[in-house]
Structure formats: C-alpha cells, structure tokens
Write a protein that holds these residues in place. Structure first.
Motif, mmCIF file in Angstrom:
data_model
loop_
_atom_site.group_PDB
_atom_site.id
_atom_site.type_symbol
_atom_site.label_atom_id
_atom_site.label_comp_id
_atom_site.label_asym_id
_atom_site.label_seq_id
_atom_site.Cartn_x
_atom_site.Cartn_y
_atom_site.Cartn_z
ATOM 1 N N GLY A 100 0.689 -1.268 -0.027
ATOM 2 C CA GLY A 100 0.068 -0.042 -0.045
ATOM 3 C C GLY A 100 0.554 1.134 -0.099
ATOM 4 N N THR A 101 2.346 1.196 0.112
ATOM 5 C CA THR A 101 2.924 2.012 -0.039
ATOM 6 C C THR A 101 3.043 2.937 -1.335
ATOM 7 N N ASP A 102 2.891 4.227 -1.044
ATOM 8 C CA ASP A 102 2.881 5.210 -2.310
ATOM 9 C C ASP A 102 4.388 5.220 -3.036
ATOM 10 N N ILE A 103 4.754 4.557 -4.218
ATOM 11 C CA ILE A 103 5.858 4.476 -4.866
ATOM 12 C C ILE A 103 6.143 5.570 -6.138
ATOM 13 N N THR A 104 5.174 6.176 -6.189
ATOM 14 C CA THR A 104 5.151 6.925 -7.470
ATOM 15 C C THR A 104 6.426 7.679 -7.668
ATOM 16 N N ALA A 105 7.019 8.310 -6.665
ATOM 17 C CA ALA A 105 8.254 8.943 -6.840
ATOM 18 C C ALA A 105 9.568 8.159 -7.237
ATOM 19 N N ALA A 106 9.402 7.099 -6.954
ATOM 20 C CA ALA A 106 10.578 6.035 -7.194
ATOM 21 C C ALA A 106 10.625 5.777 -8.732
ATOM 22 N N TYR A 107 9.597 6.038 -9.548
ATOM 23 C CA TYR A 107 9.406 5.605 -10.786
ATOM 24 C C TYR A 107 9.072 6.657 -11.671
ATOM 25 N N PRO A 108 9.669 7.759 -11.728
ATOM 26 C CA PRO A 108 9.404 8.967 -12.747
ATOM 27 C C PRO A 108 9.160 8.415 -14.191
ATOM 28 N N ASP A 109 9.783 7.409 -14.514
ATOM 29 C CA ASP A 109 9.693 6.757 -16.038
ATOM 30 C C ASP A 109 8.386 6.395 -16.445
ATOM 31 N N LEU A 110 7.601 6.171 -15.337
ATOM 32 C CA LEU A 110 6.245 5.449 -15.670
ATOM 33 C C LEU A 110 5.100 6.585 -15.335
ATOM 34 N N SER A 111 5.492 8.007 -15.287
ATOM 35 C CA SER A 111 4.511 8.951 -14.984
ATOM 36 C C SER A 111 3.624 9.183 -16.156
#
Length: 310
Positions: A45-56
């Motif tokens: 459930g952890t927000d990991i968005t910032a770890a993968y900018p290449d998926l934005s």
C-alpha cells in the motif's frame, strides 16, 4: 489478489486457464485518474510513485479515462528478461526524487500490465478474468516503459517449457471464470515456478571468515508456525559481497540478545536479530524436519513483512 504456489492444472482443466509469464519484480497497482496523473502503490500500500518517474506518462495512454490497473514493475536486462538485482537499485527511492530520476536514466523501469480492476465509472472486480483480460487488451496500453504481454489460453505444459528454455521464472495460471479477489491469496491463480523458492524470516546470522569476519557468512532462516518461528536452516550462498555489506548494515540495527526462534538452533556464534526482515531463497527440497535443502540467497523482500507470511 495473490497467487497460490502449485503445479500446472491437470490436462482436463488446462483449457480453463490462461497462462502468463511470472515476472520477477515489484507488484504494483496503478491508479490513473483521467487527468493524466498516475499514483503507484506497492503490494503493502506504500506510495511508490516518486521512485518511478519513467512511468509517469502512463496516464496519457488512457486519455481522460480513469482506471485502476494491476501489474509488475521490472528492470529488464539486455535480453528483455526481468532482473530483480537491477530493480533493487530503483526500489526505496520514493523519498529521493532527484536520485530516482538519475537512476531512471541509468536503469529504466518497465510496467508489465496484466489486469484491470476499474475503468471509467465501473468496478470490474466481479467480472471474470477472461472478460477483464479482453477489456485490458482493448486499452492497447503499449509504450516504451509499459506493455500488456499476451496471455495463452490452455497449452500450459508448452508454455512452461518455453519459460524454462528462456531462463524465465515460470508461469501464473489464472482460471478464466475467476473474479478478482483483492487481498486474497486465491487458488484461482496458481504460480508455477521453474525453481522452488520460499519466503523466510531472518532471525540471526553467523559471521564470515577472514576478511568477511564483520559481514554475514550465513543467515539463520525461520518460517512462522503455530508454535512460533521455526528454524528452517541457514543460507550462505548465492549472494555477492555487496549483498553482504548491505545486509550487515541492516542487521546491525536489528541486533538483539534474544533468540527469536521457538526452539534455539544448535549453532555456535550466532548473532540474533529482531525477526522483521523477509527474504526469498531458492532450494531443492525439504527434510522431514522442515529444513530447506541446498538453499541459496535470491533477494530481500522489502515489499513483505513477517505478518504477510502468517
């Protein structure tokens, strides 16, 4: 929804399943809002968005259509196969956006999509797999950093042989008539591995020898049982010096004077730790006492906690 370890369905049931390649990466739910933005959450459930900018940019592929997608983030090697060691350098960087951006240029991530749980205004969790899969494929989500690989209906034995010859981890067989069961380890999804693996809890370690005296030479493994944490052996192969160094730092912080196992292992020089780290090991078989034979280190499972194994 999680898969249950098992074997290929029998020949009589083979046509009732679709088979997908089992990916060796980080499980991810992608929440696409319909305004171009994307929120990525790990299995915990952890927000990991910032770890993968290449998926934005994933949201742009759906335009104004909101969706919830299930998939696995991988770091492909030169042959396009998932390489978990490469991915480890991308994990845990959600709190360091600048470093995450640098690592994204060095080791691009790729999101393998395999399910859709919500689309437009409709939840699809009660929709059967075969229909959800048709919806997902109809979205045509193919980009430089994400894709929707094919699923094969039936022909499970041939598909498994293909993964074995290609050096892949195995298959996930999914019953065509199954709904999506959030939070459930379901027998409707079966993971069939080409090697046996086990998730273990690290309960202690033994120092190495010579120049490795300050680093772990072996980890003492446990698995939860009704009586407590059962000792299932030690693992001391399959890792690099970098793995040892990284683990030494973590284990030092978890040091305790109390043995966490229900029955104290008969080992000399053990250094006990709080049983809060989960790792995955490969092994050949188990003894009658439940010990793992010929275990080798595979990876630290930062996406799991000991509670997930109970």
């Amino acid at each position: 929804m999680l898969a249950t370890p098992g074997r290929l369905p029998s020949a009589s049931l083979d046509a009732a399943y679709a088979y997908e390649v089992k990916q060796d990466g980080q499980r991810c739910i992608a929440y696409v809002s319909g305004d171009g933005s994307v929120l990525l959450r790990s299995r915990s459930g952890t927000d990991i968005t910032a770890a993968y900018p290449d998926l934005s940019d994933l949201g742009r592929g759906l335009g104004s259509r909101p969706a919830v997608l299930d998939g696995e983030i991988i770091a492909p090697d030169r042959e396009g196969r998932a390489d978990f060691q490469r991915l480890q350098s991308r994990m845990g960087l959600a709190g360091s956006p600048a470093r995450a951006a640098r690592m994204a240029r060095r080791i691009p991530a790729h999101l393998v999509l395999f399910d859709v749980l919500f689309l437009d205004t409709e939840s699809l969790t009660r929709t059967v797999y075969s229909e959800r899969r048709a919806v997902l494929e109809g979205l045509n989500l193919v980009g430089s950093n994400w894709s929707t690989p094919a699923a094969i209906v039936g022909h499970g034995q041939q598909a498994l042989e293909m993964t074995r010859s290609a050096g892949l981890e195995g298959l996930v067989g999914k019953r065509l008539a199954s709904p999506y069961q959030p939070g459930i380890r379901s027998r409707s999804w079966i993971k069939i591995r080409n090697v046996k693996t086990a998730d273990i809890i690290i309960g202690g370690w033994l120092p190495g020898r010579g120049r490795l005296a300050d680093l772990p030479g072996a980890l003492l493994m446990g698995q939860p049982r009704s009586s407590g944490l059962q000792f299932v052996g030690s693992v001391g192969t399959g890792w690099t010096d970098a793995d040892r160094t990284r683990l030494a730092d973590v284990l030092t912080d978890l040091a305790t004077g109390t043995c966490p196992f229900a029955e104290r292992p008969t080992v000399t020089g053990a250094r006990w730790v709080e049983p809060s780290l989960v790792a995955e090991v490969r092994y050949t078989t188990r003894t009658h006492a439940g010990r793992l034979r010929q275990p080798s280190w595979h990876r630290l499972r930062l996406d799991l906690s000991p509670d997930d194994l109970r």
